[in-house]
Motif scaffolding. Structure first.
Motif, short mmCIF file in Angstrom:
data_model
loop_
_atom_site.label_atom_id
_atom_site.label_comp_id
_atom_site.label_asym_id
_atom_site.label_seq_id
_atom_site.Cartn_x
_atom_site.Cartn_y
_atom_site.Cartn_z
N ALA A 106 49.99 26.17 37.26
CA ALA A 106 51.32 26.27 36.66
C ALA A 106 52.23 27.25 37.39
O ALA A 106 53.45 27.01 37.48
N ARG A 109 50.19 13.37 33.23
CA ARG A 109 50.77 13.88 34.46
C ARG A 109 49.79 14.71 35.29
O ARG A 109 50.19 15.55 36.12
N ILE A 110 48.51 14.51 35.07
CA ILE A 110 47.51 15.11 35.96
C ILE A 110 47.61 14.42 37.33
O ILE A 110 47.49 15.06 38.37
N ARG A 125 47.87 15.03 45.15
CA ARG A 125 48.30 16.10 44.25
C ARG A 125 47.70 15.88 42.87
O ARG A 125 47.77 14.78 42.31
N GLY A 156 46.96 17.75 38.83
CA GLY A 156 47.21 18.82 37.89
C GLY A 156 45.90 19.47 37.46
O GLY A 156 44.81 19.02 37.81
#
Length: 708
Positions: free
Chosen positions: A456, A633-634, A479, A481
């Motif tokens: 984050a 949105r991982i 990419r 999360g």
């Protein structure tokens, strides 16, 4: 030096240089063979035929490449004339010598243009290849007919079935080119070679008439060996066998008949579903490299990297870094551990030497950039440090406390954790903005996938630096999360649980492995477990036990094996038996007995599953969790999941990844399966909100792939 014709309004120009008609292809970025390029090349050949002052033709590419290949965007669309076979036939039929001067990429159709030319010169740095097999295709402009005639059946098959690129010197040794230039000035080299050919009264020399093609009898062993290798290593793929059939046609048919046969097979490949899956994978692997942070932030320079931990993973990461030309400093807790870490690195290189892929001299040069220390102070000058120690939060936080103490303010601090909370690791130090996840996959020096895990509080430039490093390492970054398992391992946990449910419900692990293998995976889930080591998954399950939903189904069969010390290949026993160090397992009757006992303990009445039913559940679990990962949105898009599963978990590339596969079978059908399975286990088979939304709106996963 390469010519620049930026002021020209067309993509192919031609003009006389003395008595040589210079033809320049200028279609940035790679001079792809779109319809305008094809028209321009044919027009240039026709101009040469009509111009008495032109005694030879020289074809070169502007910019950094000769011709990078066909325009993939045209695939699947109506053909626009002239076709590439028309162009190549036109070049080869020219009555004046045609020279292809190659720099940069001459790939696919680009090499086919060169093969159709009468003479070929390349300069150092050139890359030649026929990689169409990687897109589910075959060289369809005469490549399968001309390459064997020029370099022989065995070499041509090797080039086309591997899809690999060869450099200028190897191309010369194979016979793909006639000369390697002495400088990188492709225009000067090409003009000089063409002029030399004219002074020598060199004849028009058509590849169709080359003598490299062996007689049918002597070519038979190479063709048979290729078919056997495909059956073993490329089972289920469509285009490789078509390539062999075309080369067989080159041996047995007249040239014109061979061309017609090649075209038929090319069109069959073009219409194959595998082509769509492979093209999706191809473009997705390029798209994942365009993360939001890479569009806005400038990466920090990376000139030296530290690696903390010299185990199998740390050593593999060190090798990947050394292979990219970066100096590496390894940190271990004591001298004995450091010596083992160096030995792990050397073992990788010694293995390459034994296979003939590396020389002792090359190994020495790489190891000259490798140093080790038991003091973290040795990392003070490093631009990035990658932690690869034991998967324990306290251990990793202790490492990061040391990194905070010694590393310079601009250093990127990366963790290779597979599951742990990177936000918690970052929060344990005063510079969380410098912390990023770099999840390598074992063996780290070989596996292409690199999950870039974005906590984050990380700075965008740190994420951009991670992507820049991936490029240096020639890895495919995705990419991700922060969550338990990120993208790949999170999805893996779910579809492996689905396999465990199938096993407890009546399918044997051997049947499940066979069904998954027949679907296109290189190995089934229990073969993979035995290869990786059952103790690794066991440790993860024990770590998660305290947070596991007590109402969730938990199959204990794997635990029973681990309690016996049966961890797979390294203990010669897991789900399979491994006799005398064999890497190929055989079925174990005791494992079957343990499974039967566990079914009885769990009050499960076993039932029969077909291979189709196994795959439907296996894939539904994978797709549903993939949808959840995108929903949360991982992962930015479904294509990120496809790339992750293809490059890190053996998902069959020709199916394009699980989310692409879901689109091909229809999301409504996938959801219907999940609704059916939900009746048995509503907790495990809870439909993803994203999947439900897409079905209700009539959309598919592909519709989300441009939303990063």
């Amino acid at each position: 030096m390469t010519p620049s014709i930026a002021s020209q309004s067309v993509v192919v120009t031609h003009e006389l240089h003395g008595n040589i008609l210079l033809v320049i292809v200028d279609n940035p970025p790679v001079n792809a063979l779109g319809v305008e390029v094809r028209q321009g090349l044919l027009a240039a050949v026709e101009a040469a035929e009509m111009n008495d002052a032109a005694r030879a033709v020289l074809i070169i590419g502007a910019g950094r490449n000769f011709i990078g290949g066909a325009d993939i965007r045209e695939f699947g669309k109506p053909s626009r004339l002239p076709t590439l076979p028309d162009v190549c036939n036109g070049i080869e039929s020219c009555r004046k010598p045609v020279v292809a001067a190659i720099h940069g990429a001459a790939l696919g159709g680009g090499l086919e243009v060169a093969l159709a030319s009468h003479y070929r010169i390349a300069v150092d740095g050139a890359k030649l290849g026929l990689p169409e097999v990687k897109l589910g295709l075959l060289p369809g402009a005469g490549g399968t007919q001309r390459a064997p005639r020029l370099i022989g059946v065995e070499a041509a098959l090797s080039l086309m079935l591997s899809g690999r690129h060869v450099g200028a010197q190897e191309a010369l040794s194979l016979g793909l080119v006639d000369r390697v230039g002495q400088s990188d000035d492709i225009l000067a080299e090409g003009l000089a070679y063409a002029q030399e050919l004219l002074l020598a009264h060199a004849p028009v020399r058509r590849t169709r008439d080359a003598l490299g093609l062996a007689h049918g009898e002597s070519s038979a062993p190479a063709l048979s060996a290729a078919r056997a290798d495909i059956a073993r290593s490329s089972k289920g793929l469509f285009s490789p066998l078509k390539i062999v059939d075309c080369v067989d046609a080159a041996v047995t048919m007249p040239f014109e008949e061979g061309l017609r046969f090649e075209r038929e097979q090319f069109l069959a490949c073009l219409n194959s579903p595998q082509r769509g899956g492979l093209v999706h994978a191809f473009f997705s692997e390029r798209e994942v490299q365009k993360a939001p942070e890479t569009r806005t932030a400038v990466p920090r320079p990376i000139h030296a990297v530290g690696v903390v931990g010299g185990g199998t993973m740390g050593a593999g990461i060190a090798v990947a870094l050394l292979d990219s030309g970066l100096p590496v400093t390894m940190i271990e807790r004591d001298d004995a551990s450091l010596a083992r870490g160096r030995a792990h690195v050397e073992k990788v290189y010694d293995g390459l030497i034994a296979k003939g892929r590396l020389t002792d001299s090359e190994k020495g040069k790489k190891l000259a950039c490798f140093t080790g220390s038991i003091s973290y102070d040795a990392l003070a000058g490093g631009d990035m440090v990658i932690e690869a120690v034991f998967e324990d939060m306290a251990v990793k936080q202790a490492v990061f406390a040391e990194l905070e103490r010694v590393c310079k303010p601009s250093a990127v601090l990366a963790t290779n954790t597979s599951y742990l909370d990177i936000d918690a690791i970052a929060a344990s130090i005063s510079r969380p903005q410098d912390v990023v996840g770099l999840h390598f996959f074992s063996p780290a020096n070989i596996m292409k996938l690199l999950e870039v895990v974005v906590p984050a509080r990380v700075n965008a430039e740190v994420v951009a630096t991670a992507f820049d490093l991936a490029k240096k390492l020639r890895k495919i970054p995705v990419r991700a999360g922060v969550c338990d398992g990120f993208i790949g391992n999170r999805i893996l946990a779910v579809y492996r649980a689905a396999a465990d449910h199938l096993m407890e419900d009546g399918a044997s692990p051997y049947q499940i492995d066979k069904a998954v293998h027949d679907f296109g995976f290189p190995m089934g889930p229990y073969q993979v477990m035995d290869l990786a080591g059952g103790d690794i998954g066991w440790a993860t399950r024990k770590r998660r036990a305290v947070t596991r939903d007590p109402n969730a189904r938990y199959v204990q069969i794997s635990d029973r094996l681990c309690e016996r010390g049966w961890f797979g290949q390294k203990t010669a026993r897991g789900f399979y038996l491994y006799q005398q160090g064999s890497r190929t397992g055989t079925q174990d009757q005791e494992v079957k007995a343990i499974i039967a006992a566990e079914r009885e303990r769990a009050s499960v009445t076993p039932r029969t599953f077909s291979h189709e039913q196994i795959i439907r559940r296996y894939m539904a679990a994978m797709i549903n969790e993939g949808a959840n990962v995108v929903h949360e949105r991982i992962a930015l898009r479904p294509l990120d999941i496809d790339v992750t599963l293809i490059n890190g978990f053996g998902y069959p590339r020709h199916r394009g990844g699980p989310m692409n596969y879901a689109d091909t079978v229809g999301l409504a059908n996938v959801l219907a399966d999940i609704r059916e399975f939900e009746k048995e286990d509503p907790l495990f088979w809870r439909p993803s909100p994203l999947l439900v939304k897409l079905v209700e709106s009539g959309n598919n996963f592909a519709s989300l792939n441009q939303t990063a």
